[in-house]
Design a protein around this motif. Structure first.
Motif, PDB file in Angstrom:
ATOM      1  N   ARG A 198       0.852  -1.179   0.000  1.00  0.00           N
ATOM      2  CA  ARG A 198       0.000   0.000   0.000  1.00  0.00           C
ATOM      3  C   ARG A 198       0.889   1.231   0.000  1.00  0.00           C
ATOM      4  O   ARG A 198       1.013   1.941   0.985  1.00  0.00           O
ATOM      5  CB  ARG A 198      -0.926  -0.020   1.212  1.00  0.00           C
ATOM      6  N   TYR A 199       1.507   1.444  -1.128  1.00  0.00           N
ATOM      7  CA  TYR A 199       2.501   2.514  -1.254  1.00  0.00           C
ATOM      8  C   TYR A 199       1.826   3.861  -1.113  1.00  0.00           C
ATOM      9  O   TYR A 199       0.869   4.172  -1.812  1.00  0.00           O
ATOM     10  CB  TYR A 199       3.197   2.405  -2.603  1.00  0.00           C
ATOM     11  N   ILE A 200       2.343   4.653  -0.195  1.00  0.00           N
ATOM     12  CA  ILE A 200       1.792   5.988   0.014  1.00  0.00           C
ATOM     13  C   ILE A 200       2.724   7.021  -0.591  1.00  0.00           C
ATOM     14  O   ILE A 200       3.857   6.724  -0.961  1.00  0.00           O
ATOM     15  CB  ILE A 200       1.604   6.290   1.514  1.00  0.00           C
ATOM     16  N   ALA A 201       2.230   8.236  -0.696  1.00  0.00           N
ATOM     17  CA  ALA A 201       3.086   9.325  -1.183  1.00  0.00           C
ATOM     18  C   ALA A 201       4.037   9.713  -0.064  1.00  0.00           C
ATOM     19  O   ALA A 201       3.857  10.701   0.621  1.00  0.00           O
ATOM     20  CB  ALA A 201       2.235  10.507  -1.628  1.00  0.00           C
ATOM     21  N   TRP A 202       5.067   8.891   0.155  1.00  0.00           N
ATOM     22  CA  TRP A 202       5.935   9.053   1.322  1.00  0.00           C
ATOM     23  C   TRP A 202       6.690  10.362   1.292  1.00  0.00           C
ATOM     24  O   TRP A 202       7.125  10.865   2.319  1.00  0.00           O
ATOM     25  CB  TRP A 202       6.905   7.877   1.420  1.00  0.00           C
ATOM     26  N   GLU A 203       6.851  10.967   0.072  1.00  0.00           N
ATOM     27  CA  GLU A 203       7.554  12.237   0.017  1.00  0.00           C
ATOM     28  C   GLU A 203       6.821  13.329   0.798  1.00  0.00           C
ATOM     29  O   GLU A 203       7.422  14.275   1.266  1.00  0.00           O
ATOM     30  CB  GLU A 203       7.724  12.681  -1.432  1.00  0.00           C
ATOM     31  N   ARG A 204       5.511  13.212   0.918  1.00  0.00           N
ATOM     32  CA  ARG A 204       4.738  14.247   1.589  1.00  0.00           C
ATOM     33  C   ARG A 204       5.081  14.338   3.074  1.00  0.00           C
ATOM     34  O   ARG A 204       4.887  15.379   3.688  1.00  0.00           O
ATOM     35  CB  ARG A 204       3.240  13.971   1.423  1.00  0.00           C
ATOM     36  N   MET A 205       5.561  13.235   3.648  1.00  0.00           N
ATOM     37  CA  MET A 205       5.929  13.257   5.058  1.00  0.00           C
ATOM     38  C   MET A 205       7.141  14.169   5.278  1.00  0.00           C
ATOM     39  O   MET A 205       7.280  14.792   6.313  1.00  0.00           O
ATOM     40  CB  MET A 205       6.236  11.851   5.558  1.00  0.00           C
ATOM     41  N   TYR A 206       8.017  14.222   4.297  1.00  0.00           N
ATOM     42  CA  TYR A 206       9.219  15.019   4.412  1.00  0.00           C
ATOM     43  C   TYR A 206       9.321  15.876   3.146  1.00  0.00           C
ATOM     44  O   TYR A 206       9.972  15.494   2.164  1.00  0.00           O
ATOM     45  CB  TYR A 206      10.455  14.112   4.566  1.00  0.00           C
ATOM     46  N   SER A 207       8.690  17.024   3.182  1.00  0.00           N
ATOM     47  CA  SER A 207       8.542  17.850   1.990  1.00  0.00           C
ATOM     48  C   SER A 207       9.875  18.325   1.430  1.00  0.00           C
ATOM     49  O   SER A 207       9.983  18.616   0.239  1.00  0.00           O
ATOM     50  CB  SER A 207       7.655  19.067   2.313  1.00  0.00           C
ATOM     51  N   TRP A 208      10.907  18.372   2.260  1.00  0.00           N
ATOM     52  CA  TRP A 208      12.197  18.855   1.786  1.00  0.00           C
ATOM     53  C   TRP A 208      12.819  17.915   0.757  1.00  0.00           C
ATOM     54  O   TRP A 208      13.757  18.280   0.029  1.00  0.00           O
ATOM     55  CB  TRP A 208      13.169  19.060   2.952  1.00  0.00           C
TER      56      TRP A 208
END
Length: 363
Positions: free
Chosen positions: A351-361
């Motif tokens: 269930r791949y999430i938009a993991w980049e959103r957790m660390y916007s940098w």
């Protein structure tokens, strides 16, 4: 000499926070265990020699530790049982001359009947800001001193599931039974199916030693909770230092080596891989060689298994402009917290999430 009355934690904190010695929790605990085993408790000199042996890496650090002990003896409640210090030796005069007076040593207040607990040492390591090599996040200290507790680990592992029906049919298949009744017009016997069982295979690849020393206990609890409370079919654990150089190890002391290619072939494509490492964030360096070698390793893993994620015990703000920040662009990396661990397990479940959103940098 009564070791229970010695404020060793004060000296440990001073060496780390004021003087920048790269000491971790293991270095503190080994002194306590040595005292409990009877080493270094005969005389003052024996205790000083023990701490210098385990904590000092140079003659300058050796003199610094001895000077701190000189201050400690002035306040120790056991001074009545020990001979008074004699006139300063040439070594102590040299020590005082070489340590700048512009950076005075902190006063060591008397701390009678103090037995420092390991949790205090871990807290000291985490709260230090001057030591960039061993910087740690300030997490709340409740009953446990980890960013994610043992109970939370168990709860997270139980979300890692790959249910498969197998075994003796014992559960009612309602839809199939209703369909059968519609076809035959009568219910002679229900349709049974095997129960669901969790067939998730987890592979933990854990970084050891170096900047990961303060997190060894955290890694051990991660392994323990997965093996005993994760309700997984199988949990395999391998160790490496910084990155695997052709080999992984089955023992944390880097014993029982096994070729990487053999490990990946053995675990099979249905297994999921969770990597645990600070990825160089603790030292704050940018190591191009480590990035390149880690990239090769990650590509090998991703070609062999469907899902792979990374847990980093350092908070994500410390990844920027470091080796960890570049590695985090190669695969989903999350900080070691309950939220981060849940996100990593979400990746391992497919269930791949938009993991980049957790660390916007990272964008």
């Amino acid at each position: 000499m009564n070791p229970n009355q010695l404020p060793l934690l004060t000296i440990f904190n001073s060496l780390r926070q004021r003087h920048g010695l790269p000491l971790g929790v293991d270095e503190y605990l080994v002194v306590l265990r040595s005292l409990q085993a009877g080493f270094g408790i005969g005389t003052r000199e024996e205790l000083e020699q023990l701490c210098c042996l385990l904590w000092a890496k140079s003659e300058e650090e050796n003199r610094l530790i001895r000077r701190l002990f000189e201050q400690m003896w002035r306040y120790s409640p056991d001074t009545s049982a020990q001979p008074k210090p004699s006139s300063p030796s040439p070594e102590s005069e040299e020590s005082s001359a070489e340590i700048p007076e512009s950076e005075p040593l902190p006063e060591l207040e008397p701390q009678p009947n103090l037995t420092p607990e390991p949790v205090q040492a871990v807290q000291a390591v985490r709260s230090s800001r001057r030591d960039r090599e061993l910087r740690r996040p300030r997490y709340s200290l409740l009953t446990e001193y980890f960013p994610v507790t043992r109970r939370q680990m168990k709860q997270c592992w139980r979300y890692l599931r790959r249910p498969v029906r197998e075994g003796i049919p014992t559960e009612l298949d309602v839809e199939a039974t209703v369909a059968k009744m519609g076809r035959e017009g009568i219910l002679l016997e229900p349709v049974l199916i095997p129960p669901r069982k969790n067939r998730a295979d987890l592979v933990l690849m854990i970084d050891q030693d170096g900047s990961m020393v303060p997190f060894h206990q955290l890694s051990r609890q991660l392994v323990e909770t997965a093996q005993r409370g994760g309700r997984l079919r199988q949990t395999r654990v391998f160790y490496f230092h910084d990155y695997p150089d052709q080999y992984l190890y089955r023992h944390p002391a880097m014993l029982n080596a096994q070729p990487m290619s053999e490990v990946l072939e053995e675990i099979g494509e249905r297994a999921v891989v969770l990597i645990v490492s600070d990825a160089g964030a603790a030292r704050g360096n940018f190591d191009e060689e480590r990035i390149a070698s880690t990239k090769v390793w990650i590509e090998q893993v991703q070609q062999s298994v469907r899902y792979c994620a990374w847990l980093n015990p350092m908070p994500n703000q410390w990844w920027q402009n470091t080796t960890a920040g570049e590695i985090a662009r190669l695969l989903p990396m999350f900080e070691m917290s309950r939220q981060g661990m849940n996100a990593a397990i979400g990746v391992l479940r497919g269930r791949y999430i938009a993991w980049e959103r957790m660390y916007s940098w990272l964008l």
